[in-house]
Scaffold this motif. Structure first.
Motif, PDB file in Angstrom:
ATOM      1  N   ALA A  29      31.211  33.913  42.979  1.00  0.00           N
ATOM      2  CA  ALA A  29      32.171  33.608  44.039  1.00  0.00           C
ATOM      3  C   ALA A  29      33.173  34.748  44.208  1.00  0.00           C
ATOM      4  O   ALA A  29      33.917  34.778  45.159  1.00  0.00           O
ATOM      5  CB  ALA A  29      32.904  32.328  43.719  1.00  0.00           C
ATOM      6  N   TYR A  30      33.220  35.677  43.259  1.00  0.00           N
ATOM      7  CA  TYR A  30      34.147  36.802  43.379  1.00  0.00           C
ATOM      8  C   TYR A  30      33.547  38.032  42.720  1.00  0.00           C
ATOM      9  O   TYR A  30      32.636  37.919  41.901  1.00  0.00           O
ATOM     10  CB  TYR A  30      35.490  36.465  42.744  1.00  0.00           C
ATOM     11  CG  TYR A  30      35.422  36.174  41.272  1.00  0.00           C
ATOM     12  CD1 TYR A  30      35.707  37.165  40.342  1.00  0.00           C
ATOM     13  CD2 TYR A  30      35.067  34.913  40.810  1.00  0.00           C
ATOM     14  CE1 TYR A  30      35.639  36.903  38.990  1.00  0.00           C
ATOM     15  CE2 TYR A  30      34.997  34.644  39.457  1.00  0.00           C
ATOM     16  CZ  TYR A  30      35.286  35.640  38.557  1.00  0.00           C
ATOM     17  OH  TYR A  30      35.211  35.371  37.226  1.00  0.00           O
ATOM     18  N   ALA A  88      33.225  40.807  40.129  1.00  0.00           N
ATOM     19  CA  ALA A  88      33.660  41.146  38.781  1.00  0.00           C
ATOM     20  C   ALA A  88      32.626  42.098  38.218  1.00  0.00           C
ATOM     21  O   ALA A  88      31.574  41.692  37.766  1.00  0.00           O
ATOM     22  CB  ALA A  88      33.785  39.904  37.917  1.00  0.00           C
ATOM     23  N   HIS A 144      33.516  26.153  33.192  1.00  0.00           N
ATOM     24  CA  HIS A 144      33.740  26.837  34.462  1.00  0.00           C
ATOM     25  C   HIS A 144      34.165  28.273  34.269  1.00  0.00           C
ATOM     26  O   HIS A 144      35.110  28.732  34.900  1.00  0.00           O
ATOM     27  CB  HIS A 144      34.792  26.097  35.302  1.00  0.00           C
ATOM     28  CG  HIS A 144      34.296  24.810  35.842  1.00  0.00           C
ATOM     29  ND1 HIS A 144      33.508  24.715  36.963  1.00  0.00           N
ATOM     30  CD2 HIS A 144      34.422  23.550  35.379  1.00  0.00           C
ATOM     31  CE1 HIS A 144      33.203  23.467  37.179  1.00  0.00           C
ATOM     32  NE2 HIS A 144      33.737  22.727  36.232  1.00  0.00           N
ATOM     33  N   THR A 145      33.512  28.984  33.358  1.00  0.00           N
ATOM     34  CA  THR A 145      33.814  30.412  33.252  1.00  0.00           C
ATOM     35  C   THR A 145      32.552  31.213  33.584  1.00  0.00           C
ATOM     36  O   THR A 145      32.370  31.614  34.723  1.00  0.00           O
ATOM     37  CB  THR A 145      34.347  30.789  31.866  1.00  0.00           C
ATOM     38  OG1 THR A 145      33.436  30.343  30.870  1.00  0.00           O
ATOM     39  CG2 THR A 145      35.700  30.194  31.636  1.00  0.00           C
ATOM     40  N   ASP A 146      31.687  31.432  32.573  1.00  0.00           N
ATOM     41  CA  ASP A 146      30.511  32.257  32.861  1.00  0.00           C
ATOM     42  C   ASP A 146      29.229  31.656  32.283  1.00  0.00           C
ATOM     43  O   ASP A 146      28.343  32.372  31.848  1.00  0.00           O
ATOM     44  CB  ASP A 146      30.726  33.666  32.337  1.00  0.00           C
ATOM     45  CG  ASP A 146      31.002  33.668  30.842  1.00  0.00           C
ATOM     46  OD1 ASP A 146      31.141  32.572  30.267  1.00  0.00           O
ATOM     47  OD2 ASP A 146      31.073  34.753  30.252  1.00  0.00           O
ATOM     48  N   GLU A 148      26.697  43.014  31.469  1.00  0.00           N
ATOM     49  CA  GLU A 148      26.222  41.831  30.742  1.00  0.00           C
ATOM     50  C   GLU A 148      24.863  41.415  31.264  1.00  0.00           C
ATOM     51  O   GLU A 148      23.989  40.991  30.531  1.00  0.00           O
ATOM     52  CB  GLU A 148      27.213  40.668  30.911  1.00  0.00           C
ATOM     53  CG  GLU A 148      28.444  40.805  30.035  1.00  0.00           C
ATOM     54  CD  GLU A 148      29.399  39.638  30.224  1.00  0.00           C
ATOM     55  OE1 GLU A 148      28.943  38.493  30.179  1.00  0.00           O
ATOM     56  OE2 GLU A 148      30.610  39.895  30.417  1.00  0.00           O
ATOM     57  N   ARG A 187      29.871  30.441  37.536  1.00  0.00           N
ATOM     58  CA  ARG A 187      30.814  29.431  37.031  1.00  0.00           C
ATOM     59  C   ARG A 187      30.220  28.050  37.147  1.00  0.00           C
ATOM     60  O   ARG A 187      29.970  27.576  38.243  1.00  0.00           O
ATOM     61  CB  ARG A 187      32.076  29.463  37.887  1.00  0.00           C
ATOM     62  CG  ARG A 187      33.229  30.220  37.287  1.00  0.00           C
ATOM     63  CD  ARG A 187      34.197  30.575  38.377  1.00  0.00           C
ATOM     64  NE  ARG A 187      34.787  29.377  38.979  1.00  0.00           N
ATOM     65  CZ  ARG A 187      35.921  28.833  38.564  1.00  0.00           C
ATOM     66  NH1 ARG A 187      36.554  29.339  37.538  1.00  0.00           N
ATOM     67  NH2 ARG A 187      36.417  27.783  39.167  1.00  0.00           N
ATOM     68  N   GLU A 195      23.531  25.310  40.626  1.00  0.00           N
ATOM     69  CA  GLU A 195      24.794  25.472  41.371  1.00  0.00           C
ATOM     70  C   GLU A 195      25.541  24.156  41.253  1.00  0.00           C
ATOM     71  O   GLU A 195      25.001  23.101  41.568  1.00  0.00           O
ATOM     72  CB  GLU A 195      24.469  25.816  42.827  1.00  0.00           C
ATOM     73  CG  GLU A 195      25.598  25.592  43.818  1.00  0.00           C
ATOM     74  CD  GLU A 195      26.800  26.485  43.577  1.00  0.00           C
ATOM     75  OE1 GLU A 195      26.668  27.710  43.696  1.00  0.00           O
ATOM     76  OE2 GLU A 195      27.876  25.936  43.267  1.00  0.00           O
ATOM     77  N   ASP A 196      26.795  24.215  40.757  1.00  0.00           N
ATOM     78  CA  ASP A 196      27.463  22.944  40.462  1.00  0.00           C
ATOM     79  C   ASP A 196      28.052  22.268  41.689  1.00  0.00           C
ATOM     80  O   ASP A 196      28.242  21.065  41.699  1.00  0.00           O
ATOM     81  CB  ASP A 196      28.530  23.127  39.366  1.00  0.00           C
ATOM     82  CG  ASP A 196      29.646  24.036  39.818  1.00  0.00           C
ATOM     83  OD1 ASP A 196      29.329  25.031  40.488  1.00  0.00           O
ATOM     84  OD2 ASP A 196      30.805  23.759  39.506  1.00  0.00           O
ATOM     85  N   ALA A 251      32.670  43.502  35.633  1.00  0.00           N
ATOM     86  CA  ALA A 251      32.480  43.277  34.208  1.00  0.00           C
ATOM     87  C   ALA A 251      31.171  42.522  33.967  1.00  0.00           C
ATOM     88  O   ALA A 251      30.578  42.612  32.895  1.00  0.00           O
ATOM     89  CB  ALA A 251      33.647  42.489  33.645  1.00  0.00           C
ATOM     90  N   TYR A 252      30.732  41.762  34.966  1.00  0.00           N
ATOM     91  CA  TYR A 252      29.489  41.010  34.804  1.00  0.00           C
ATOM     92  C   TYR A 252      28.261  41.912  34.798  1.00  0.00           C
ATOM     93  O   TYR A 252      27.250  41.571  34.234  1.00  0.00           O
ATOM     94  CB  TYR A 252      29.317  40.027  35.968  1.00  0.00           C
ATOM     95  CG  TYR A 252      30.275  38.872  35.950  1.00  0.00           C
ATOM     96  CD1 TYR A 252      30.736  38.354  34.740  1.00  0.00           C
ATOM     97  CD2 TYR A 252      30.705  38.285  37.126  1.00  0.00           C
ATOM     98  CE1 TYR A 252      31.614  37.293  34.727  1.00  0.00           C
ATOM     99  CE2 TYR A 252      31.578  37.216  37.122  1.00  0.00           C
ATOM    100  CZ  TYR A 252      32.036  36.722  35.919  1.00  0.00           C
ATOM    101  OH  TYR A 252      32.889  35.673  35.904  1.00  0.00           O
TER     102      TYR A 252
END
Lengths: 220, 417
Positions: free
Chosen positions: A87-88, A90, A62-64, A96, A57, A10-11, A92-93
């Motif tokens: 954090a949101y 999606a 900072h994308t995936d 994957e 992220r 976790e960044d 679409a994930y």
């Protein structure tokens, strides 16, 4: 609850500390807490933990990054369970993540919104289930998927109760857990599940029913 | 016929071939047509000047005089078109109607005014003399065998009276014809060069200014977009993380605080923090959605469709990501259009289609509602704002919505790969 060995990525230092705190208080062992995907892969290979908890992220783009690292871990270490935090929402994930593992994978996989972590007991319960080989999908993601296919189609033929059961199934709940949630008997749940599979023409023998249901909902 | 770009090139490249080409005729037409134009301009200019000067005391005269640049501008349009006679590709400029519409809105172009005076005072008398000589001398010489029979004939001091002499005159006439072609050609070329010199710079400047404007508009859109992304990132990585951390802390506290009013308050605080988080997420979505940045248009549009209370079917066919500004514009077009569908149309369903057509990305949002929607460009909000943004990207946004429906919102934007 068994004591799990966990590698955490976790960044944000703030959230990393929060997560470490929650996991350790629950009696789990955080063997490594890192801030990016590269470090995550290194520590996973070295520590071979029971579970990986990772943010999606992360640096550098900072994308995936976290998602791709999770997919790689699933492919390379089918025995390690992966819990992905986002954090949101999606959806679409979802594919994957679910499709990344080879069919022989026995480990569980989870996709939760970060907000769920605040509901500490449920979060820890989800983590246990993922460690136990189950699939966990955030209810909000399921809600969105269910919302999509609302027009005609077989979904419209489901009863209200069947839709409830379908949603819980998509979240990755077992029949027992669904029965508990809806306050009905397990036999009743089994009956509903049978009805749903027949109406949606899904294979009732599928041992990956979460994937099957999610794939159906995504219209795949 | 050989293709040469202009009379001057043709003349220099091959003087013999030049004689057989269309250029001598073009040059002659150019020179001859200058005469009536020059006279007309002289009359109009002189009238305007006199009337203007006489009425100057009444202020009206100043207005009349101010019309001169417009007249010069209109002459410029004619002259640029006339250059076609001696050049295949004359400089492009405003059309007649464009110049008229611009009226006095344009800054005075002194070279144009200068050219107008030049044509009316200097050029047409020269052209008149040259054309007269260049036409009559060869024609008279070539007709010598017939003319000498009819009358006593004398050309430039040479009296032609015998038959032999008249045939010699024909030969001389042929040479004179060629010389005329060269002289008229050179005159036309020189005059055209002068016209170009005086009439072109303004166009080049205009073209440059338009290109500059367009670029700065695209820059503005880009800057705007960059700023949105920065705000989104700040909110996402800053406030949102802190709120999530807060919910974690409150969640942990719930486990420790004993049952009672304390726990109730902690739970309430937790709920409020989650609501704040949800609200923040909705805001971030309106600024620049994360899914769009990470997964592209199709995924992001699916998410909007999923949230819409009116059933929406989505079909977006794209092999690769669109350029960022186009992608963002398309996303907000769908978002705005579907919001309108829900709010105003009374539609039962809607469809979103997106596809690439050669170098253009086309996207349509169609609903089966009652229609009657208009794109009010004046308001600058919603779809109207997006229309402006698409304009800057070289695209367009159109709303077709007859009363009774259906409504179609259609955007197109260039997306060269």
């Amino acid at each position: 609850m068994r004591r799990l060995r966990i590698v955490l990525a976790e960044d944000s230092a703030l959230l990393r500390e929060g997560l470490v705190g929650i996991l350790e208080r629950a009696g789990h062992e955080v063997v490594a807490a890192v801030a990016d995907a590269d470090a995550l892969l290194v520590y996973v290979a070295r520590e071979l933990p029971d579970v990986v908890v990772t943010d999606i992220r992360m640096p550098p783009t900072h994308t995936d990054e976290g998602l791709r690292a999770a997919a790689r871990i699933r492919a390379e270490h089918p025995e390690i369970a992966v819990m992905v935090l986002s954090a949101y929402v999606a959806e679409a994930y979802v594919p994957e993540l679910l499709e990344a593992a080879p069919d022989t994978a026995t480990s569980g996989v989870g996709y939760l919104l970060k907000d769920r972590v605040g509901h500490v007991r449920e979060f820890l319960d989800s983590l246990d289930r993922v460690a136990g080989g189950e699939t966990v999908v955030d209810p909000q993601v399921v809600r969105q998927l269910l919302g999509r296919r609302r027009d005609d189609g077989p979904l419209a033929t489901l009863t209200a109760r069947e839709r409830e059961v379908l949603a819980l199934m998509a979240e990755g709940r077992t029949n027992g857990s669904i029965a508990e949630e809806l306050v009905v008997s397990e036999a009743a749940v089994r009956k509903h599940v049978g009805g749903i599979f027949a109406k949606l023409r899904l294979d009732p023998a599928s041992d990956r029913r979460v994937s099957a249901v999610l794939a159906y909902l995504r219209g795949a | 016929m050989t293709r040469t770009p202009d009379a001057w090139t043709a003349l220099r490249a091959d003087p013999w071939r030049y004689l057989g080409s269309r250029w001598p005729w073009g040059a002659l037409a150019y020179v001859v047509s200058t005469i009536p134009i020059g006279i007309a301009v002289l009359v109009v200019l002189a009238t305007t000047l006199v009337v203007g000067a006489v009425t100057a005391v009444l202020v009206v005269g100043l207005v009349v005089l101010a019309g001169i640049p417009v007249l010069a501008g209109l002459l410029g349009v004619v002259e640029r078109a006339r250059l076609r006679l001696v050049q295949a590709a004359p400089p492009s400029g405003m059309s007649w109607s464009e110049r008229l519409r611009a009226g006095r809105g344009l800054a005075v172009s002194w070279p144009e005014v200068g050219y107008a005076f030049l044509v009316s005072v200097v050029l047409w008398p020269i052209d008149f003399v040259v054309a007269l000589v260049a036409i009559t001398v060869p024609v008279v010489l070539l007709l010598a065998p017939w003319l000498s029979r009819v009358d006593r004939m004398e050309v430039l001091g040479w009296s032609v009276d015998s038959t032999a002499e008249s045939w010699l005159a024909v030969a001389v006439g042929l040479v004179a014809l060629a010389v005329s072609a060269y002289v008229v050609g050179l005159l036309a070329v020189a005059q055209a060069a002068l016209a170009r010199l005086l009439l072109e710079p303004r166009d080049a400047e205009l073209v440059r200014a338009v290109a500059e404007l367009r670029r700065s508009r695209v820059d503005l859109v880009d800057a705007f977009e960059t700023e949105r992304r920065r705000i989104e990132r700040d909110l996402h990585d800053g406030v949102q993380q802190r709120l999530v951390a807060l919910t974690m802390t409150l969640g942990s506290a719930e486990l420790d605080v004993p049952d009672g009013p304390g726990l109730t308050l902690v739970r309430q605080a937790h709920r409020q923090a989650e609501e704040a988080l949800e609200e923040l997420r909705a805001t971030v979505r309106g600024i620049h959605p994360r899914v769009l940045a990470d997964h592209g248009l199709a995924a992001a549009v699916h998410e909007i469709a999923d949230r819409s209370p009116v059933p929406v079917s989505v079909e977006i066919r794209l092999d690769e990501r669109l350029p960022e500004p186009v992608e963002t514009a398309a996303y907000f077009v769908v978002s705005e259009a579907l919001t309108n569908v829900v709010r105003h149309s009374g539609a039962r369903r809607a469809q979103v289609h997106g596809w690439r057509q050669a170098e253009t990305f086309v996207l349509t949002v169609v609903d089966d509602g009652r229609g009657g929607a208009v794109l009010d460009r004046g308001t600058g909000s919603g779809l109207a704002g997006l229309a402006v943004r698409l304009d800057a990207l070289g695209g367009e946004l159109r709303v077709t919505s007859p009363a009774g429906g259906p409504t179609e919102v259609r955007m197109a934007a260039p997306c060269a790969a």
